[in-house]
Design a protein around this motif. Sequence first.
Motif, PDB file in Angstrom:
ATOM      1  N   ASN A  14      -2.428  18.275  -4.584  1.00  0.00           N
ATOM      2  CA  ASN A  14      -1.954  17.480  -3.743  1.00  0.00           C
ATOM      3  C   ASN A  14      -0.843  17.271  -2.180  1.00  0.00           C
ATOM      4  OD1 ASN A  14      -0.595  14.541  -3.285  1.00  0.00           O
ATOM      5  ND2 ASN A  14       1.701  15.215  -3.576  1.00  0.00           N
ATOM      6  N   ASP A  15      -0.368  18.786  -2.240  1.00  0.00           N
ATOM      7  CA  ASP A  15       0.230  19.236  -1.120  1.00  0.00           C
ATOM      8  C   ASP A  15      -0.890  19.817   0.212  1.00  0.00           C
ATOM      9  OD1 ASP A  15       2.827  19.545  -1.476  1.00  0.00           O
ATOM     10  OD2 ASP A  15       2.494  21.135  -2.436  1.00  0.00           O
ATOM     11  N   ILE A  16      -2.107  20.172  -0.112  1.00  0.00           N
ATOM     12  CA  ILE A  16      -3.290  20.659   0.722  1.00  0.00           C
ATOM     13  C   ILE A  16      -3.708  19.114   1.492  1.00  0.00           C
ATOM     14  CG2 ILE A  16      -5.980  20.907   0.814  1.00  0.00           C
ATOM     15  CD1 ILE A  16      -5.244  23.435  -1.618  1.00  0.00           C
ATOM     16  N   VAL A  17      -3.634  18.001   0.697  1.00  0.00           N
ATOM     17  CA  VAL A  17      -4.346  16.923   1.253  1.00  0.00           C
ATOM     18  C   VAL A  17      -3.325  16.419   2.198  1.00  0.00           C
ATOM     19  CG1 VAL A  17      -4.375  14.126   0.527  1.00  0.00           C
ATOM     20  CG2 VAL A  17      -5.425  15.827  -1.215  1.00  0.00           C
ATOM     21  N   GLN A  18      -2.011  16.671   1.476  1.00  0.00           N
ATOM     22  CA  GLN A  18      -0.449  16.233   2.076  1.00  0.00           C
ATOM     23  C   GLN A  18      -0.241  16.835   3.878  1.00  0.00           C
ATOM     24  OE1 GLN A  18       1.144  13.346   1.747  1.00  0.00           O
ATOM     25  NE2 GLN A  18      -0.344  12.745  -0.172  1.00  0.00           N
ATOM     26  N   THR A  19      -1.072  17.983   3.754  1.00  0.00           N
ATOM     27  CA  THR A  19      -1.324  18.718   5.229  1.00  0.00           C
ATOM     28  C   THR A  19      -1.831  17.578   6.179  1.00  0.00           C
ATOM     29  OG1 THR A  19      -1.129  20.956   3.929  1.00  0.00           O
ATOM     30  CG2 THR A  19      -1.655  20.609   5.789  1.00  0.00           C
ATOM     31  N   VAL A  20      -2.155  16.924   5.860  1.00  0.00           N
ATOM     32  CA  VAL A  20      -2.490  15.959   7.241  1.00  0.00           C
ATOM     33  C   VAL A  20      -1.722  14.633   6.929  1.00  0.00           C
ATOM     34  CG1 VAL A  20      -4.478  14.341   8.151  1.00  0.00           C
ATOM     35  CG2 VAL A  20      -4.637  16.120   7.662  1.00  0.00           C
ATOM     36  N   VAL A  21      -1.336  14.590   5.834  1.00  0.00           N
ATOM     37  CA  VAL A  21      -0.949  12.524   5.415  1.00  0.00           C
ATOM     38  C   VAL A  21       0.962  12.870   6.225  1.00  0.00           C
ATOM     39  CG1 VAL A  21      -0.085  10.993   4.168  1.00  0.00           C
ATOM     40  CG2 VAL A  21      -2.006  12.117   4.638  1.00  0.00           C
ATOM     41  N   ARG A  22       1.417  14.076   5.486  1.00  0.00           N
ATOM     42  CA  ARG A  22       3.202  14.116   5.626  1.00  0.00           C
ATOM     43  C   ARG A  22       2.867  14.387   7.402  1.00  0.00           C
ATOM     44  NH1 ARG A  22       3.610  17.638   0.372  1.00  0.00           N
ATOM     45  NH2 ARG A  22       3.805  15.870  -1.171  1.00  0.00           N
ATOM     46  N   PRO A  23       2.601  14.834   7.808  1.00  0.00           N
ATOM     47  CA  PRO A  23       2.811  14.969   9.371  1.00  0.00           C
ATOM     48  C   PRO A  23       2.626  13.977   9.984  1.00  0.00           C
ATOM     49  CG  PRO A  23       1.661  17.004   9.029  1.00  0.00           C
ATOM     50  CD  PRO A  23       2.047  16.327   7.833  1.00  0.00           C
ATOM     51  N   ALA A  24       1.491  13.042   9.437  1.00  0.00           N
ATOM     52  CA  ALA A  24       0.989  11.517  10.500  1.00  0.00           C
ATOM     53  C   ALA A  24       2.894  11.075  10.613  1.00  0.00           C
ATOM     54  CB  ALA A  24      -0.148  10.668  10.050  1.00  0.00           C
ATOM     55  N   SER A  25       3.182  11.194   8.930  1.00  0.00           N
ATOM     56  CA  SER A  25       4.059  10.038   8.913  1.00  0.00           C
ATOM     57  C   SER A  25       5.255  10.442   9.278  1.00  0.00           C
ATOM     58  CB  SER A  25       4.507  10.075   7.593  1.00  0.00           C
ATOM     59  OG  SER A  25       5.617   8.908   7.135  1.00  0.00           O
ATOM     60  N   GLY A  26       5.110  11.675   9.801  1.00  0.00           N
ATOM     61  CA  GLY A  26       6.198  12.300  10.788  1.00  0.00           C
ATOM     62  C   GLY A  26       6.619  11.749  11.789  1.00  0.00           C
ATOM     63  N   ILE A  61       0.750  -1.246   0.123  1.00  0.00           N
ATOM     64  CA  ILE A  61       0.077   0.389   0.007  1.00  0.00           C
ATOM     65  C   ILE A  61       1.377   1.110   0.223  1.00  0.00           C
ATOM     66  CG2 ILE A  61      -1.326   1.472   0.891  1.00  0.00           C
ATOM     67  CD1 ILE A  61      -2.467  -1.293   2.309  1.00  0.00           C
ATOM     68  N   LEU A  62       1.874   0.644   1.059  1.00  0.00           N
ATOM     69  CA  LEU A  62       3.006   2.507   0.868  1.00  0.00           C
ATOM     70  C   LEU A  62       3.304   2.420  -0.686  1.00  0.00           C
ATOM     71  CD1 LEU A  62       4.266   2.011   4.360  1.00  0.00           C
ATOM     72  CD2 LEU A  62       2.913   3.713   3.560  1.00  0.00           C
ATOM     73  N   GLY A  63       4.145   1.661  -1.127  1.00  0.00           N
ATOM     74  CA  GLY A  63       4.849   1.304  -2.649  1.00  0.00           C
ATOM     75  C   GLY A  63       3.618   2.315  -3.491  1.00  0.00           C
ATOM     76  N   VAL A  64       2.084   1.499  -3.123  1.00  0.00           N
ATOM     77  CA  VAL A  64       0.657   2.498  -4.851  1.00  0.00           C
ATOM     78  C   VAL A  64       1.241   3.508  -4.013  1.00  0.00           C
ATOM     79  CG1 VAL A  64      -0.998   2.161  -5.289  1.00  0.00           C
ATOM     80  CG2 VAL A  64       0.474   0.283  -4.316  1.00  0.00           C
ATOM     81  N   LEU A  65       1.444   4.222  -2.536  1.00  0.00           N
ATOM     82  CA  LEU A  65       0.595   5.199  -2.177  1.00  0.00           C
ATOM     83  C   LEU A  65       2.282   6.618  -2.658  1.00  0.00           C
ATOM     84  CD1 LEU A  65      -1.217   5.200   0.906  1.00  0.00           C
ATOM     85  CD2 LEU A  65      -1.996   6.359  -1.077  1.00  0.00           C
ATOM     86  N   LEU A  66       3.223   5.259  -2.736  1.00  0.00           N
ATOM     87  CA  LEU A  66       4.744   6.672  -2.982  1.00  0.00           C
ATOM     88  C   LEU A  66       4.811   7.135  -4.411  1.00  0.00           C
ATOM     89  CD1 LEU A  66       7.466   7.708  -2.774  1.00  0.00           C
ATOM     90  CD2 LEU A  66       7.496   5.527  -2.838  1.00  0.00           C
ATOM     91  N   VAL A  67       3.702   5.890  -5.497  1.00  0.00           N
ATOM     92  CA  VAL A  67       4.067   6.056  -6.941  1.00  0.00           C
ATOM     93  C   VAL A  67       2.670   7.257  -7.325  1.00  0.00           C
ATOM     94  CG1 VAL A  67       3.359   5.038  -9.524  1.00  0.00           C
ATOM     95  CG2 VAL A  67       4.881   3.951  -7.154  1.00  0.00           C
ATOM     96  N   ILE A  68       1.408   7.031  -6.688  1.00  0.00           N
ATOM     97  CA  ILE A  68       0.706   8.268  -7.458  1.00  0.00           C
ATOM     98  C   ILE A  68       1.222   9.499  -6.447  1.00  0.00           C
ATOM     99  CG2 ILE A  68      -1.917   8.681  -5.970  1.00  0.00           C
ATOM    100  CD1 ILE A  68      -2.251   5.996  -5.642  1.00  0.00           C
TER     101      ILE A  68
END
Length: 200
Positions: A73-85, A52-59
């Motif tokens: 994409n940056d707007i969406v990632q405002t939640v995802v990237r901090p969570a990943s951090g 799943i992480l690989g697929v999300l990485l490609v997208i």
Amino acid sequence: MLEALTGLGLASAAGLNAYIPMLAMGLLSRFTDLLAVPPGWAWLENEWVMVILGVLLVIDMVADKIPAVDSINDIVQTVVRPASGGIVFGSGSASETVAVTDPESFVSSGQWVPIVTGVVIALLVHLAKAAIRPIANAATFGLAAPVLSTIEDGASIMLVILAIVVPVLVVLAIVALVWLTVVYVRRRRRRAAAMSPRPA
């Protein structure tokens, strides 16, 4: 100290690309002796999680290289990237904080500190990235999007490698990235000022 530097590097990498450090940790922990995630974070090694992480990485990598789409994409990632951090700092600093069975002991033990630290670091890096991208796209009519995205992906990979192999160099790498960002923004401002029409 080295664990904190590892967490710092991984969280900074997550601010540039949420999936690179998480996937790297899962792969390295499962298939090498370079890294061993704590038991509470063992789900990162799960085959389905890594797929799943690989697929999300490609997208993410594709979306981040298309002008205008990259800003969405940056707007969406405002939640995802901090969570990943938060995840990679917590697991990278060898803190077992995923399985919270007793919230009171979780809070009083301070196990939440690495997660919050990672969230804040990744959020700051992400906000800097998200602020620079629209300016660069406008100044270059979108031509900067794939170039900057590729540089950011490369920087994320470099930070992951340094965080795991030579964590003491993480600080130098982050300082270099900040310096390059400041230089880039200043050049863009100078170029924009030079191209703007002067009043008669």
